[in-house]
Design an enzyme around this catalytic site. Sequence first.
Site, PDB file in Angstrom:
ATOM      1  N   LYS A  84       0.812  -1.212   0.000  1.00  0.00           N
ATOM      2  CA  LYS A  84       0.000   0.000   0.000  1.00  0.00           C
ATOM      3  C   LYS A  84       0.857   1.280   0.000  1.00  0.00           C
ATOM      4  O   LYS A  84       0.444   2.311  -0.516  1.00  0.00           O
ATOM      5  CB  LYS A  84      -0.917   0.030   1.232  1.00  0.00           C
ATOM      6  N   GLU A 106     -10.014   5.758   2.451  1.00  0.00           N
ATOM      7  CA  GLU A 106     -10.824   4.694   3.023  1.00  0.00           C
ATOM      8  C   GLU A 106      -9.884   3.554   3.375  1.00  0.00           C
ATOM      9  O   GLU A 106      -8.776   3.481   2.831  1.00  0.00           O
ATOM     10  CB  GLU A 106     -11.851   4.198   2.005  1.00  0.00           C
ATOM     11  N   SER A 370       2.223  -9.643  -0.584  1.00  0.00           N
ATOM     12  CA  SER A 370       1.806  -8.228  -0.546  1.00  0.00           C
ATOM     13  C   SER A 370       1.898  -7.595   0.831  1.00  0.00           C
ATOM     14  O   SER A 370       1.942  -6.371   0.938  1.00  0.00           O
ATOM     15  CB  SER A 370       0.383  -8.089  -1.085  1.00  0.00           C
TER      16      SER A 370
END
Length: 389
Positions: A84, A106, A370
Amino acid sequence: MPRRFGAYGGAYVPETLVPALGELEAAWRSSRRDPVFRAELIRWSRTLGGRPTPLYHAENLTRRAGGAQIWFKREDLLHGGAHKFNNALGQGLLARRMGKRRLIAETGAGQHGVATAMIGAALNLPTEVYMGTRDMKRQAPNVQRMRLLGATVHPVTSGARTLKDAINEALRDWITNVRSTHYVLGSAVGPHPFPSMVCDFQSVIGMELRSQSRALWGRLPDLAVACVGGGSNAIGTFHPLLRTPVQLLGVEAGGAGRGPGASSLVCGTPGILHGAFSYILQDAEGQVRETESISAGLDYAGVGPEHAMLRDSGRVRYVSVRDAQALQAFHWVARDEGILPALEPAHAVYAAVRAAARLSRTKRVVVTLSGRGDKDLEVVLRHDAAQSR
Ligand SMILES: *Cc1c(COP(=O)(O)O)cnc(C)c1O
């Protein structure tokens, strides 16, 4: 930069957002051509983020699978513990370039909220994060992290109280405060230009993978595997490999296995959600169905429009992996490799092990890891306890 991926994509938004999306697209396009911006992006991703992330040979897991070599692209080592960061950094720098004074975001699993809070702190941009109360409960450590990083967390109590509802609230905020605020959307979803722009910022994964595999083995891997929630780590892995012979496998969350879980590409139909035309889980009337998955980060009824096109064309194959299988893979990675993976990429690891078992020992499979699993310990321990009872 296409507005459409075949029939998919587009910008199905209220008129009030159209100028903001146009401004964002213009800023992003000019930033791509600006060597100063590129240099700054690279500097921050190295010094704050820790890039490049390594390619790791999972030898014990390879032995367990008994086929092709399994390698991990270690996005779990990135600052904040997930991929992210790549997107939050890119959009944060872009917001600053546009003169925005406030970031909103969000978050589902909380990883995107944490990444945005980190970037907001580093770039001196006040940050507010919308999060469903159901997710706040199951990802409590990330709520605390965001607050410690100086962000305000707004609990969202509408709908199923998960990611979809948090995106709705963030979009509402953006419509109201569009002049002062940049909305840091956390995945390759939403209206144009978000899917292309997020793909751009996440493509560092696939570009590093390409150069690292060439340096290590003198060639590309045979198969690349990534989990698909909204699809950002997967598109970032796949996009730089689309015009190569590497086979690509996207892995969606199958949930407990009684329904579609959160598998919008495997089980969904084309429709509109959050401003884009893509595959979504919906009922006959077009109402979005509730999703379920053990991993909050994959628990989303839609998927990025580029994946919808890649599914239809067959360039990427998409499969669904259930909660119990992801948990099994979590334990494999922990015991075999000394790594606690996030439950999201544990889905991808399961599919990768299954695929590797069918390939010869001369082949190589790369899985994008990830994120790391610290945020998921409580969920894993609760499921293990329920199992042994
Ligand atoms: C958010 C998240 C995902 C899912 O999001 P994508 O946009 O599909 O990448 C996957 N893994 C981790 C660790 C996450 O935090």
